[in-house]
Design an enzyme around this catalytic site. Structure first.
Site, PDB file in Angstrom:
ATOM      1  N   HIS A 291      31.704  45.087  42.838  1.00  0.00           N
ATOM      2  CA  HIS A 291      31.660  43.652  43.157  1.00  0.00           C
ATOM      3  C   HIS A 291      31.005  43.392  44.502  1.00  0.00           C
ATOM      4  O   HIS A 291      31.174  44.148  45.445  1.00  0.00           O
ATOM      5  CB  HIS A 291      33.040  42.997  43.035  1.00  0.00           C
ATOM      6  CG  HIS A 291      34.093  43.480  43.996  1.00  0.00           C
ATOM      7  ND1 HIS A 291      34.276  42.910  45.234  1.00  0.00           N
ATOM      8  CD2 HIS A 291      35.025  44.463  43.899  1.00  0.00           C
ATOM      9  CE1 HIS A 291      35.284  43.511  45.844  1.00  0.00           C
ATOM     10  NE2 HIS A 291      35.748  44.466  45.069  1.00  0.00           N
ATOM     11  N   ASP A 303      35.093  47.877  50.535  1.00  0.00           N
ATOM     12  CA  ASP A 303      35.539  47.090  49.381  1.00  0.00           C
ATOM     13  C   ASP A 303      34.736  45.812  49.315  1.00  0.00           C
ATOM     14  O   ASP A 303      35.077  44.840  49.962  1.00  0.00           O
ATOM     15  CB  ASP A 303      37.033  46.795  49.506  1.00  0.00           C
ATOM     16  CG  ASP A 303      37.576  46.058  48.296  1.00  0.00           C
ATOM     17  OD1 ASP A 303      36.877  45.960  47.267  1.00  0.00           O
ATOM     18  OD2 ASP A 303      38.707  45.556  48.384  1.00  0.00           O
ATOM     19  N   GLU A 337      35.405  38.966  42.547  1.00  0.00           N
ATOM     20  CA  GLU A 337      36.435  39.879  42.041  1.00  0.00           C
ATOM     21  C   GLU A 337      37.757  39.623  42.756  1.00  0.00           C
ATOM     22  O   GLU A 337      38.822  39.642  42.150  1.00  0.00           O
ATOM     23  CB  GLU A 337      36.005  41.340  42.259  1.00  0.00           C
ATOM     24  CG  GLU A 337      36.959  42.373  41.670  1.00  0.00           C
ATOM     25  CD  GLU A 337      38.027  42.877  42.628  1.00  0.00           C
ATOM     26  OE1 GLU A 337      38.919  43.617  42.196  1.00  0.00           O
ATOM     27  OE2 GLU A 337      38.018  42.515  43.817  1.00  0.00           O
ATOM     28  N   GLU A 338      37.665  39.404  44.060  1.00  0.00           N
ATOM     29  CA  GLU A 338      38.883  39.387  44.882  1.00  0.00           C
ATOM     30  C   GLU A 338      39.899  38.311  44.502  1.00  0.00           C
ATOM     31  O   GLU A 338      41.086  38.579  44.493  1.00  0.00           O
ATOM     32  CB  GLU A 338      38.522  39.314  46.373  1.00  0.00           C
ATOM     33  CG  GLU A 338      37.776  40.550  46.899  1.00  0.00           C
ATOM     34  CD  GLU A 338      38.608  41.818  46.904  1.00  0.00           C
ATOM     35  OE1 GLU A 338      39.765  41.794  46.456  1.00  0.00           O
ATOM     36  OE2 GLU A 338      38.083  42.864  47.350  1.00  0.00           O
ATOM     37  N   ASP A 365      35.086  50.856  42.619  1.00  0.00           N
ATOM     38  CA  ASP A 365      35.742  49.851  43.473  1.00  0.00           C
ATOM     39  C   ASP A 365      36.981  50.450  44.130  1.00  0.00           C
ATOM     40  O   ASP A 365      37.958  49.751  44.381  1.00  0.00           O
ATOM     41  CB  ASP A 365      36.099  48.598  42.644  1.00  0.00           C
ATOM     42  CG  ASP A 365      36.642  47.469  43.516  1.00  0.00           C
ATOM     43  OD1 ASP A 365      36.446  47.528  44.746  1.00  0.00           O
ATOM     44  OD2 ASP A 365      37.263  46.536  42.967  1.00  0.00           O
ATOM     45  N   HIS A 434      41.074  45.317  52.701  1.00  0.00           N
ATOM     46  CA  HIS A 434      41.419  43.901  52.922  1.00  0.00           C
ATOM     47  C   HIS A 434      41.862  43.604  54.350  1.00  0.00           C
ATOM     48  O   HIS A 434      42.710  42.744  54.572  1.00  0.00           O
ATOM     49  CB  HIS A 434      42.524  43.444  51.950  1.00  0.00           C
ATOM     50  CG  HIS A 434      42.122  43.492  50.509  1.00  0.00           C
ATOM     51  ND1 HIS A 434      42.954  43.106  49.491  1.00  0.00           N
ATOM     52  CD2 HIS A 434      40.952  43.880  49.912  1.00  0.00           C
ATOM     53  CE1 HIS A 434      42.329  43.247  48.325  1.00  0.00           C
ATOM     54  NE2 HIS A 434      41.122  43.726  48.558  1.00  0.00           N
TER      55      HIS A 434
HETATM   56 ZN   LIG Z   1      37.379  45.683  45.494  1.00  0.00          ZN
END
Ligand SMILES: [Zn+2]
Length: 472
Positions: A291, A303, A337-338, A365, A434
């Site tokens: 993503h 990420d 995606e998140e 991912d 994140h």
């Molecule tokens: Zn991800």
């Protein structure tokens, strides 16, 4: 008996020397593949070696890494619904064409926008202290003066259920669930606010979903259930979760003021599709994907900048090397995606009548650290064929069966499409995930290039072998 003793012995040696390897690298599958197919797969040794040499030793991987690093530093965080995400998509379209592959298109997707405004948590009792905080995606705002309330620290949903509603009403619930695995612990982030709200809480906090912290709060998606009062929700650090737990254990009254202001909306974004058309079955696809969006903190380098770039690179490098597999190698850079697999769900919907054309679907991912193999979902025969193909890449030939590989591709695997996600030495992945810590510093050029080489070469073999990966 002998075998068992030997196995235990070997296991012990392995766990002492190198815990990451499993003894049987293809878990428990029993395979009975045709000798002809085994020989055919073995015949790909030279071409896979050539692809990997071109990427690792002949500079193509180095160029890709430069393009990746430049992309990450230019755009940084690319949250769903943002203008910067759309600019980064435009950049990847241009980069594809510049790299000699004009077959790039996009499909429009409506995606959520959630813009983080001011956020703060101030401890008022037992003594004044600032608490580092990061709001969870889709959280509602607090009133302008914030929410000031007593805190109750809860370890688990079970404990929440057992606690009398009167002890929750009007309070801030802190879910202090210790990290076990991501899959196991992440429900406190995704469901905590709704569960606390049902018991009368006015806000909820979570212990960040990470096994390690140097005072770093970690964000991520959360989802309000229908018909519950939406309460503000955020993550705090492991250090502060432990501190508040100790205060509660000592019988201290804890009072916090939480302020959070966010903007919500809907925007248009795009899935980006890069095709290297198959020479015999252009309508059949081997999909490689990652993503392009990220959270709004850090740079989204790990990420999923790494997974996005190696997937994008697979058709690009195969084209540069003038390799045309029988089936189409399609790279998809999923958008959004998140906030909850929005881009992948849109692709699935749009192509729902063509799913039989997806021969195999891959996703990276979960990090692009040193590659180890694949986590594969599919029928026994499908897994046997992939295991046989993995032998070409020894020692990158580990195969696991977690049951649900990947993130975006779970939607496709649930429909019976065989698929795999990249296994890599990602033990530290959730340290950075994140958080502001997800920057280029987490990445390593040798590892990302190794992942890219493995990814391109194995997608080539799967797209080119004489048989489709069987669903049954
Ligand atoms: Zn991800």
């Amino acid at each position: 008996m002998y075998l068992m003793i030997l196995t235990i012995f070997v296991l012990t040696i392995h766990s002492l020397t190198n815990a990451k390897y499993i003894v049987n690298r293809y878990d428990d599958i029993k395979c009975n593949l045709d000798t002809k197919l085994i020989n055919e797969i073995a015949s790909y040794k030279n071409v896979t070696r050539m692809i990997m040499d071109e990427i690792i030793a002949n500079g193509h991987g180095h160029n890709m890494y430069q393009q990746y690093s430049n992309f990450i530093d230019t755009f940084g965080a690319r949250p769903s619904g943002s203008d910067i995400l759309e600019k980064s998509i435009d950049h990847m379209i241009n980069l594809t064409i510049q790299n000699g592959l004009p077959t790039v298109q996009t499909e429009e997707v409506e995606v959520p926008l959630w813009v983080r405004g001011h956020e703060s948590v101030a401890m008022i009792k037992p003594h004044p202290k600032n608490i580092a905080v990061i709001g969870l995606g889709s959280s509602v705002s607090t009133p302008p003066e914030g929410i000031t309330a007593e805190v109750i620290v809860i370890r688990s949903f079970k404990e929440l259920e057992k606690t009398d509603d009167n002890n929750i009403k009007g309070k801030i619930v802190l879910f202090d669930a210790h990290y076990i695995t991501y899959g196991n612990t992440v429900r406190y982030r995704s469901q905590g606010a709704s569960k606390a709200s049902k018991k009368g809480a006015v806000a909820s906090l979570i212990r960040s979903i990470t096994p390690f912290s140097i005072y770093s709060p970690h964000t991520g998606a959360q989802f309000y259930e229908a018909n519950v009062t939406k309460i503000p929700t955020a993550a705090i650090t492991l250090e502060d979760a432990d501190l508040l737990r100790r205060f509660q254990d000592q019988g201290e009254k804890i009072i916090l003021n939480i302020k959070m202001f966010n903007i919500h909306g809907l925007k248009k974004s795009r899935n980006t599709i890069v095709d290297l058309k198959g020479k015999e079955y252009p309508e059949k696809f081997v999909i490689v994907s990652g993503h392009i969006d990220s959270w709004d903190v850090g740079q989204g380098a790990m990420d999923d900048g790494g997974g996005m770039i190696i997937s994008w690179f697979a058709p690009v490098i195969l084209n540069l090397l003038h390799l045309k597999p029988r089936r189409t190698v399609r790279a998809i850079l999923w958008t959004s995606e998140e906030p909850g697999l929005i881009g992948a769900a849109a692709y699935l919907n749009k192509h729902i009548n063509e799913l039989s054309n997806i021969n195999f679907i891959m996703e990276s991912d979960e990090g692009t650290f040193s590659p180890q193999g694949l986590d594969v979902a599919g029928s026994n025969t499908a897994r046997c064929i992939i295991a046989e193909i993995l032998k070409l890449f020894s020692p990158v030939d580990k195969m696991t069966n977690s049951g649900g590989p990947g993130s975006d591709i779970t939607l496709f695997v649930e429909k019976g499409i065989p698929g795999a996600s990249l296994l890599n030495e990602n033990e530290r992945y959730f340290w950075f995930h994140h958080s502001e810590g997800d920057t280029m510093n987490v990445q390593n050029n040798v590892d990302v290039i190794d992942c890219a080489a493995f990814w391109a070469a194995i997608s080539y073999v799967i797209a080119d072998i004489s048989i489709d990966i069987p669903r049954h």
